[in-house]
Design an enzyme around this catalytic site. Structure first.
Site, PDB file in Angstrom:
ATOM      1  N   ASP A  20       0.807  -1.220   0.000  1.00 49.95           N
ATOM      2  CA  ASP A  20       0.000   0.000   0.000  1.00 49.95           C
ATOM      3  C   ASP A  20       0.846   1.279   0.000  1.00 49.95           C
ATOM      4  O   ASP A  20       0.338   2.357   0.304  1.00 49.95           O
ATOM      5  CB  ASP A  20      -0.954   0.004   1.205  1.00 49.95           C
ATOM      6  CG  ASP A  20      -0.203  -0.054   2.525  1.00 49.95           C
ATOM      7  OD1 ASP A  20       0.981  -0.433   2.524  1.00 49.95           O
ATOM      8  OD2 ASP A  20      -0.802   0.305   3.549  1.00 49.95           O
ATOM      9  N   GLU A  57      12.486  -3.114  11.628  1.00 51.27           N
ATOM     10  CA  GLU A  57      13.515  -2.756  10.654  1.00 51.27           C
ATOM     11  C   GLU A  57      14.873  -2.660  11.336  1.00 51.27           C
ATOM     12  O   GLU A  57      15.874  -3.200  10.853  1.00 51.27           O
ATOM     13  CB  GLU A  57      13.180  -1.416   9.987  1.00 51.27           C
ATOM     14  CG  GLU A  57      11.904  -1.408   9.161  1.00 51.27           C
ATOM     15  CD  GLU A  57      10.639  -1.134   9.980  1.00 51.27           C
ATOM     16  OE1 GLU A  57      10.702  -1.174  11.244  1.00 51.27           O
ATOM     17  OE2 GLU A  57       9.591  -0.895   9.360  1.00 51.27           O
TER      18      GLU A  57
HETATM   19  C1  UGA Z   1       4.137  -0.104   8.939  1.00 52.52           C
HETATM   20  C2  UGA Z   1       5.436  -0.436   8.222  1.00 52.52           C
HETATM   21  O1  UGA Z   1       5.576   0.397   7.092  1.00 52.52           O
HETATM   22  C3  UGA Z   1       5.389  -1.891   7.807  1.00 52.52           C
HETATM   23  O2  UGA Z   1       6.515  -2.202   7.023  1.00 52.52           O
HETATM   24  C4  UGA Z   1       5.341  -2.717   9.060  1.00 52.52           C
HETATM   25  O3  UGA Z   1       5.259  -4.081   8.745  1.00 52.52           O
HETATM   26  C5  UGA Z   1       4.106  -2.328   9.847  1.00 52.52           C
HETATM   27  O4  UGA Z   1       4.022  -0.912  10.063  1.00 52.52           O
HETATM   28  C6  UGA Z   1       4.181  -2.983  11.216  1.00 52.52           C
HETATM   29  O5  UGA Z   1       5.175  -2.735  11.879  1.00 52.52           O
HETATM   30  O6  UGA Z   1       3.262  -3.660  11.600  1.00 52.52           O
HETATM   31  P1  UGA Z   1       1.605  -0.172   8.073  1.00 52.52           P
HETATM   32  O7  UGA Z   1       1.146   0.674   6.944  1.00 52.52           O
HETATM   33  O8  UGA Z   1       1.212   0.202   9.448  1.00 52.52           O
HETATM   34  O9  UGA Z   1       3.154  -0.306   7.955  1.00 52.52           O
HETATM   35  O10 UGA Z   1       1.210  -1.710   7.873  1.00 52.52           O
HETATM   36  P2  UGA Z   1       0.374  -2.422   6.723  1.00 52.52           P
HETATM   37  O11 UGA Z   1       0.556  -1.719   5.425  1.00 52.52           O
HETATM   38  O12 UGA Z   1      -0.987  -2.667   7.211  1.00 52.52           O
HETATM   39  O13 UGA Z   1       1.122  -3.840   6.646  1.00 52.52           O
HETATM   40  C7  UGA Z   1       2.426  -4.007   6.106  1.00 52.52           C
HETATM   41  C8  UGA Z   1       2.403  -5.091   5.023  1.00 52.52           C
HETATM   42  O14 UGA Z   1       1.992  -6.324   5.608  1.00 52.52           O
HETATM   43  C9  UGA Z   1       1.439  -4.812   3.867  1.00 52.52           C
HETATM   44  O15 UGA Z   1       2.025  -5.200   2.660  1.00 52.52           O
HETATM   45  C10 UGA Z   1       0.215  -5.639   4.217  1.00 52.52           C
HETATM   46  O16 UGA Z   1      -0.548  -6.070   3.113  1.00 52.52           O
HETATM   47  C11 UGA Z   1       0.839  -6.819   4.962  1.00 52.52           C
HETATM   48  N1  UGA Z   1      -0.067  -7.350   6.006  1.00 52.52           N
HETATM   49  C12 UGA Z   1      -0.724  -6.540   6.876  1.00 52.52           C
HETATM   50  C13 UGA Z   1      -0.227  -8.722   6.102  1.00 52.52           C
HETATM   51  O17 UGA Z   1       0.372  -9.476   5.314  1.00 52.52           O
HETATM   52  N2  UGA Z   1      -1.070  -9.224   7.061  1.00 52.52           N
HETATM   53  C14 UGA Z   1      -1.774  -8.424   7.930  1.00 52.52           C
HETATM   54  O18 UGA Z   1      -2.535  -8.937   8.778  1.00 52.52           O
HETATM   55  C15 UGA Z   1      -1.571  -7.036   7.824  1.00 52.52           C
HETATM   56 MN    MN Z   2       1.135   0.210   4.905  1.00 48.97          MN
END
Ligand code: UGA
Ligand code: MN
Length: 268
Positions: free
Chosen positions: A136, A221
């Site tokens: 995203d 990270e």
């Molecule tokens: C932030 C960071 O930018 C992420 O790299 C980090 O993993 C995340 O916080 C964290 O620390 O939890 P954020 O925008 O809050 O990102 O998180 P998401 O975009 O919701 O998730 C990161 C990635 O993991 C996405 O590609 C999403 O599709 C994936 N994801 C999310 C899953 O595979 N499973 C889930 O339940 C939620």
């Molecule tokens: Mn994100």
């Protein structure tokens, strides 16, 4: 006669040189960019993947490792990847049970599976760079060329993060010395989108994985990078980290409170 032979030879030579140059510039001669993307089912998933796919299909020599957070590979993602016509690997692994009710390390079980795949399928003779590209974010095509020749670990700013316009590594005399960040106190104050790692460094450090159990918020990270590098080795990119080429945009959660269904078969 001799004159025309000379001209022919000269033309042949010029063509050979041109051919050599164009062969040298074909994508196959440049390091492969491996983008590892965790993804999960939600109403905006296909829209997010479409935006990212449209970006990645324009990057030469890129291999997309898409890892679904799921027990099975979904037909939606399988079909989407097939239609995209780029080089890819489709994997899946569900988040562990203790993360089901929410985990601070979203996507990291999936990133670890992407790393395992690289360690099983690539070797020290392969040249490449590994990037963790969430589904995203928004990526300028330039960020991929900035990371392509990463020798060790390269870093750059990330926009729209930490309630700021951007966060970034601070560079003095060509070296990263500290960070402009809302959350200091970490060794590496960067988001997942703000760094890339040489493939061989990943292969040479099989213990380098993301921690899920006991992981602290915002530390993924930094903990990962601490296993493979030191601040002084970081390679600043994007004009000494003064240019934002990737944004932590986050797609708004779709509000689908209208539970109306048409009696038609629609592909969404
Ligand atoms: C932030 C960071 O930018 C992420 O790299 C980090 O993993 C995340 O916080 C964290 O620390 O939890 P954020 O925008 O809050 O990102 O998180 P998401 O975009 O919701 O998730 C990161 C990635 O993991 C996405 O590609 C999403 O599709 C994936 N994801 C999310 C899953 O595979 N499973 C889930 O339940 C939620
Ligand atoms: Mn994100």
């Amino acid at each position: 006669m001799r004159h025309s032979i000379c001209i022919l030879l000269a033309c042949g030579l010029i063509m050979a040189v041109m051919l050599h140059l164009s062969v040298k510039e074909t994508p196959l001669d440049i390091p492969v960019i491996y983008v590892i993307t965790p993804t999960h089912t939600r109403p905006t998933q296909k829209a997010d993947l479409t935006q990212l796919g449209n970006t990645l299909r324009q990057v030469p020599n890129l291999h997309w490792i898409v890892v679904e957070d799921a027990d099975f590979k979904s037909p939606l993602v399988a079909k989407f990847l097939l239609n995209l016509r780029i080089s890819y690997t489709h994997l899946n692994v569900p988040k562990p049970d203790y993360c089901k009710s929410g985990c601070v390390a979203r996507g990291s079980e999936q990133r670890n599976l992407g790393l395992d795949w690289l360690r099983r399928n690539r070797g020290p003779l392969d040249s490449g760079v590994v990037y963790f590209g969430d589904d995203d974010n928004t990526y300028d095509l330039e960020v991929f060329e900035e990371m392509r020749y990463t020798k060790h670990v390269s870093v750059w700013p990330v926009g729209l993060i930490g309630s700021r316009r951007y966060e970034r590594p601070l560079v003095r005399d060509g070296r990263v010395v500290s960070w402009y960040t809302r959350y200091p106190g970490r060794r590496f104050c960067t988001d997942m989108a703000g760094f890339a790692v040489n493939l061989n460094l990943i292969l040479a450090n099989p213990e380098a994985r993301f921690n899920l159990k006991g992981a602290k918020a915002g530390m993924q990270e930094s903990d990962f990078l601490s296993k493979i590098t030191k601040l002084e080795y970081l390679e600043p990119r994007a004009n000494n980290c003064t240019k934002v080429l990737v944004w932590h945009t986050r797609t708004e959660k779709a509000s689908l409170h209208e539970h109306v269904t048409e009696n038609v078969d629609i592909e969404v």
